[in-house]
Motif scaffolding. Structure first.
Motif, PDB file in Angstrom:
ATOM      1  N   GLU A 108      41.108  43.855 -19.401  1.00  0.00           N
ATOM      2  CA  GLU A 108      42.009  42.811 -18.915  1.00  0.00           C
ATOM      3  C   GLU A 108      42.895  43.312 -17.786  1.00  0.00           C
ATOM      4  OE1 GLU A 108      42.190  39.634 -19.681  1.00  0.00           O
ATOM      5  OE2 GLU A 108      40.506  39.764 -21.072  1.00  0.00           O
ATOM      6  N   GLN A 109      43.403  44.502 -17.909  1.00  0.00           N
ATOM      7  CA  GLN A 109      44.259  45.094 -16.885  1.00  0.00           C
ATOM      8  C   GLN A 109      43.419  46.017 -16.012  1.00  0.00           C
ATOM      9  OE1 GLN A 109      47.384  44.202 -16.271  1.00  0.00           O
ATOM     10  NE2 GLN A 109      47.164  42.705 -17.944  1.00  0.00           N
ATOM     11  N   ASN A 110      43.106  45.549 -14.823  1.00  0.00           N
ATOM     12  CA  ASN A 110      42.253  46.325 -13.924  1.00  0.00           C
ATOM     13  C   ASN A 110      42.761  46.176 -12.499  1.00  0.00           C
ATOM     14  OD1 ASN A 110      41.167  43.791 -12.921  1.00  0.00           O
ATOM     15  ND2 ASN A 110      39.955  43.702 -14.815  1.00  0.00           N
ATOM     16  N   GLN A 111      42.103  46.846 -11.567  1.00  0.00           N
ATOM     17  CA  GLN A 111      42.580  46.830 -10.182  1.00  0.00           C
ATOM     18  C   GLN A 111      42.555  45.411  -9.593  1.00  0.00           C
ATOM     19  OE1 GLN A 111      40.187  49.017  -7.322  1.00  0.00           O
ATOM     20  NE2 GLN A 111      41.967  49.401  -6.008  1.00  0.00           N
ATOM     21  N   THR A 112      41.459  44.707  -9.824  1.00  0.00           N
ATOM     22  CA  THR A 112      41.349  43.348  -9.297  1.00  0.00           C
ATOM     23  C   THR A 112      42.445  42.453  -9.865  1.00  0.00           C
ATOM     24  OG1 THR A 112      38.956  43.597  -9.035  1.00  0.00           O
ATOM     25  CG2 THR A 112      39.829  41.343  -9.122  1.00  0.00           C
ATOM     26  N   GLU A 113      42.663  42.547 -11.181  1.00  0.00           N
ATOM     27  CA  GLU A 113      43.663  41.706 -11.825  1.00  0.00           C
ATOM     28  C   GLU A 113      45.071  42.057 -11.360  1.00  0.00           C
ATOM     29  OE1 GLU A 113      45.603  38.882 -13.973  1.00  0.00           O
ATOM     30  OE2 GLU A 113      43.459  39.034 -13.442  1.00  0.00           O
ATOM     31  N   SER A 114      45.351  43.327 -11.119  1.00  0.00           N
ATOM     32  CA  SER A 114      46.678  43.728 -10.649  1.00  0.00           C
ATOM     33  C   SER A 114      46.999  43.092  -9.298  1.00  0.00           C
ATOM     34  CB  SER A 114      46.761  45.254 -10.547  1.00  0.00           C
ATOM     35  OG  SER A 114      46.697  45.859 -11.822  1.00  0.00           O
ATOM     36  N   ILE A 115      46.003  43.056  -8.413  1.00  0.00           N
ATOM     37  CA  ILE A 115      46.213  42.462  -7.090  1.00  0.00           C
ATOM     38  C   ILE A 115      46.327  40.944  -7.206  1.00  0.00           C
ATOM     39  CG2 ILE A 115      45.177  42.121  -4.810  1.00  0.00           C
ATOM     40  CD1 ILE A 115      43.952  44.965  -5.171  1.00  0.00           C
ATOM     41  N   ARG A 116      45.526  40.356  -8.070  1.00  0.00           N
ATOM     42  CA  ARG A 116      45.607  38.899  -8.255  1.00  0.00           C
ATOM     43  C   ARG A 116      46.920  38.495  -8.921  1.00  0.00           C
ATOM     44  NH1 ARG A 116      39.193  38.036  -9.720  1.00  0.00           N
ATOM     45  NH2 ARG A 116      38.507  37.972  -7.528  1.00  0.00           N
ATOM     46  N   GLN A 117      47.461  39.390  -9.712  1.00  0.00           N
ATOM     47  CA  GLN A 117      48.781  39.125 -10.299  1.00  0.00           C
ATOM     48  C   GLN A 117      49.835  39.000  -9.195  1.00  0.00           C
ATOM     49  OE1 GLN A 117      50.048  42.103 -13.155  1.00  0.00           O
ATOM     50  NE2 GLN A 117      52.203  41.657 -12.772  1.00  0.00           N
ATOM     51  N   ILE A 118      49.733  39.858  -8.188  1.00  0.00           N
ATOM     52  CA  ILE A 118      50.652  39.759  -7.047  1.00  0.00           C
ATOM     53  C   ILE A 118      50.461  38.424  -6.338  1.00  0.00           C
ATOM     54  CG2 ILE A 118      51.270  40.750  -4.806  1.00  0.00           C
ATOM     55  CD1 ILE A 118      50.396  43.480  -5.924  1.00  0.00           C
ATOM     56  N   ASN A 119      49.214  38.016  -6.167  1.00  0.00           N
ATOM     57  CA  ASN A 119      48.950  36.746  -5.477  1.00  0.00           C
ATOM     58  C   ASN A 119      49.500  35.554  -6.255  1.00  0.00           C
ATOM     59  OD1 ASN A 119      47.709  37.981  -3.298  1.00  0.00           O
ATOM     60  ND2 ASN A 119      45.657  37.840  -4.181  1.00  0.00           N
ATOM     61  N   ARG A 120      49.416  35.611  -7.581  1.00  0.00           N
ATOM     62  CA  ARG A 120      50.025  34.537  -8.376  1.00  0.00           C
ATOM     63  C   ARG A 120      51.537  34.530  -8.180  1.00  0.00           C
ATOM     64  NH1 ARG A 120      45.992  36.164 -12.094  1.00  0.00           N
ATOM     65  NH2 ARG A 120      47.436  37.523 -13.207  1.00  0.00           N
ATOM     66  N   GLY A 121      52.101  35.727  -8.081  1.00  0.00           N
ATOM     67  CA  GLY A 121      53.537  35.814  -7.826  1.00  0.00           C
ATOM     68  C   GLY A 121      53.911  35.273  -6.453  1.00  0.00           C
ATOM     69  N   LEU A 122      53.049  35.482  -5.465  1.00  0.00           N
ATOM     70  CA  LEU A 122      53.314  34.945  -4.127  1.00  0.00           C
ATOM     71  C   LEU A 122      53.296  33.418  -4.137  1.00  0.00           C
ATOM     72  CD1 LEU A 122      51.217  37.343  -1.834  1.00  0.00           C
ATOM     73  CD2 LEU A 122      53.691  37.306  -2.151  1.00  0.00           C
TER      74      LEU A 122
END
Length: 624
Positions: A186-200
């Protein structure tokens, strides 16, 4: 483009045919919108500048990578859409300093819009380069730290500028650092970056006029493995391959269209071989190709793309050379139809020239011809519209019908940066308008018609719920607009908070429908003079006297503030002639004349509030 085209275009320019040159430039750019043609197109538009109604617009680009090769492509593309684009390219990797320094070149440039284009590898290097060595807590900390930096930049920018801000989302790597293991947790490189995009995206919702450009989706759409050029990145810090520079420019242009008001309000659609395969008059109901299987699936995809446009408030119309009975039978009864007759706000199915039909559609819908897009598989008909109705938007279509739907989805004239309730319900408004037209035909006088509508006008100060719609109306209303001043959401909010200023919205409902928020007035008081800065009304309610109710409210409000005079400019444009006599018709007299442009003259109209009144029509009930 070969030299023959260049010579031909130069010959047309030399002959003084600016309109013909523009048509030719747009067509050659349509075929090859890239770096090789950008310089030529821009230089020819520069020659024609004095003959064209170009809209000046200032765009700043703050970046963490080289974008200079994109700028000339964007400028040429903008010229072909009637936008005279002036750009400011920020210093390489100095985006944070430019945003945070109130005296920076960015703010001195006074942009209308700003693009913040930063890469994941630059703004979140740990997550991009060193993800595999980070612990779970460090990964979460790095993502939150990146978002915190963006929050600071956005807050600082919004405090210093009212321009629109377009923020690139962060792209994910082509191959994650942990390989296929990245997809197992669940916690991976792709998800970490997409988490930032959701925050944006959440950050954009917290501020006015902040928009997210989904850069990650852009890269994916054109192929992650081919999007970049590692050699160019390492040598000149350009992360985009030459073949994709035009795609980045096109994506920026998709935002400029709604920001500048270069949008379509209606798409007028051909039928045979456009909405369905085949010719209804020859093939009949059973012979046309329209269904879930090839080749009919291509035309169902077209209809679904058009139906999606209606969700954005874009009207549909039929513009077809056909036998009306045959065409309507197919529209209403074919089992493969996605669209139905009720989805179309206007229809012209006859044997007239399509340029004439387009003008009739625009008149019926009370919109400008320059906001009507034309969709037709036949290149001869498309060229006819370019020649005979050059104001209209002609959508280029490929030869293969399987690609028609994508061409519709790629058309930037259909882009929107926000949707109001009025946008979502626009089709309903025009359906109710048809009912009003039937009613008008049954009454004996205009006054009886107005009374029978049972109109209710709600006039209220702009608030958080109406701010976006009020700004939208200032940006796109052309016909009944006395000054045609365009304002962003931050600018409207700033005026509403300024002492002496009033920003009013008007909603109208009648016996058939709630027409939504349809008019805006902005005024400000200085001493004994209350000046109307902006007075505009949607074409949906023109001719129903609600404009008088709003003006009467402005006059009454001005009196309560102690004003002796109510005044306002009429600044003529090519489109706002329906408003030319508005002030005269309500008892105002000319007080002053001044140039409003290079060739036009504006008139300042004034009303003595001590001697005259503006009265709300007795058939309109005002609330609020």
């Amino acid at each position: 483009m070969n030299t023959d085209y260049r010579t031909a275009i130069d010959g047309v320019i030399a002959a003084g045919d600016a309109a013909g040159a523009v048509r030719m430039l747009a067509q050659v750019w349509e075929r090859d919108p890239g770096a090789g043609l950008a310089g030529f197109v821009a230089s020819r538009y520069e020659r024609l500048r004095g003959y064209l109604p170009l809209l000046p617009y200032r765009l700043a680009v703050l970046r963490s990578f080289t974008v200079e090769p994109v700028a000339p492509i964007l400028r040429a593309a903008a010229f072909t859409r009637g936008i005279d684009l002036e750009t400011h390219i920020g210093e390489f990797n100095a985006y944070a300093q430019e945003i945070l320094d109130p005296e920076s070149a960015l703010y001195r440039f006074r942009p209308d819009a700003v693009v913040l284009a930063v890469q994941t590898r630059d703004v979140a290097p740990d997550l991009w380069r060193d993800y595999a060595r980070l612990g779970e807590t460090e990964r979460a900390t790095a993502a939150e730290a990146t978002l915190t930096r963006f929050r600071g930049w956005v807050r600082a920018f919004r405090e210093r500028s009212q321009a629109a801000l377009i923020v690139h989302s962060l792209e994910v790597p082509t191959v994650p650092r942990e390989g296929i293991l990245d997809g197992q947790t669940e916690q991976n490189q792709t998800e970490s970056i997409r988490q930032i995009n959701r925050g944006l995206r959440a950050l954009a919702r917290e501020h006015r006029a902040i928009y997210i450009l989904d850069y990650d989706a852009l890269v994916a759409r054109h192929g992650r493995e081919t999007w970049g050029d590692e050699r160019k990145w390492l040598t000149v810090r350009l992360p985009v391959a030459s073949a994709h520079l035009r795609h980045l420019a096109a994506e920026w242009l998709r935002f400029l269209h709604p920001l500048t008001g270069k949008v379509a309000k209606c798409v007028a659609v051909d039928l045979d071989n456009t909405l369905w395969g085949g010719v209804i008059g020859e093939d009949g109901m059973t012979g046309i190709r329209l269904g879930q299987e090839y080749p009919g699936a291509a035309f169902q995809a077209v209809q679904r793309a058009l139906l999606d446009l209606t969700r954005r408030g874009i009207l549909l119309a039929v513009c077809s050379k056909n036998n009306a009975a045959d065409a309507m039978e197919a529209l209403a009864g074919h089992s493969g139809m996605v669209l139905r007759p009720a989805d179309f706000a206007a229809t012209r199915i006859n044997w007239n020239e399509k340029a004439q039909s387009l003008r009739e559609i625009a008149a019926e819908l009370n919109i400008g011809l320059d906001t009507v897009a034309f969709l037709d598989d036949n290149p001869v008909e498309r060229q006819h519209i370019r020649d005979q109705a050059p104001e209209a938007i002609v959508i280029p279509l490929p030869e293969d019908p399987m690609r028609f739907a994508q061409a519709i989805r790629d058309c930037p004239y259909f882009e929107r940066l926000g949707l109001s309730d009025e946008d979502r319900r626009r089709g309903e408004y025009y359906a109710s308008q048809r009912e009003r037209a039937k009613l008008e035909g049954t009454v004996t006088s205009k006054e009886d018609f107005y009374r029978s509508l049972e109109q209710v006008a709600e006039i209220a100060p702009v608030n958080a719920a109406t701010l976006a719609r009020v700004a939208q109306l200032t940006q796109k209303t052309n016909q009944f607009n006395l000054t045609t001043r365009r304002y962003t959401e931050p600018q409207i909010a700033g005026m509403a908070e300024c002492p002496g200023w009033r920003v009013w919205s008007l909603r109208v409902a009648d016996r058939y429908a709630d027409n939504g928020l349809v008019a805006v007035a902005v005024s400000h008081l200085e001493g004994e003079v209350c000046e109307i800065d902006t007075f505009l009304m949607s074409c949906r309610v023109i001719g129903r006297t609600v404009e008088t109710a709003l003006l009467a409210h402005l006059a009454a409000d001005a009196r309560t503030q102690g004003a002796r005079w109510l005044q306002g400019w009429f600044l003529p444009t090519k489109k706002n002639s329906p408003a030319a006599e508005f002030y005269r018709d309500h008892g105002f007299t000319p007080a002053e004349f001044t140039p409003a442009g290079e060739t036009e003259t504006g008139i300042l109209w004034r009303l003595d509030l001590h001697e005259k009144q503006v009265v709300t029509p007795e058939w309109i009930r005002v609330t609020g």
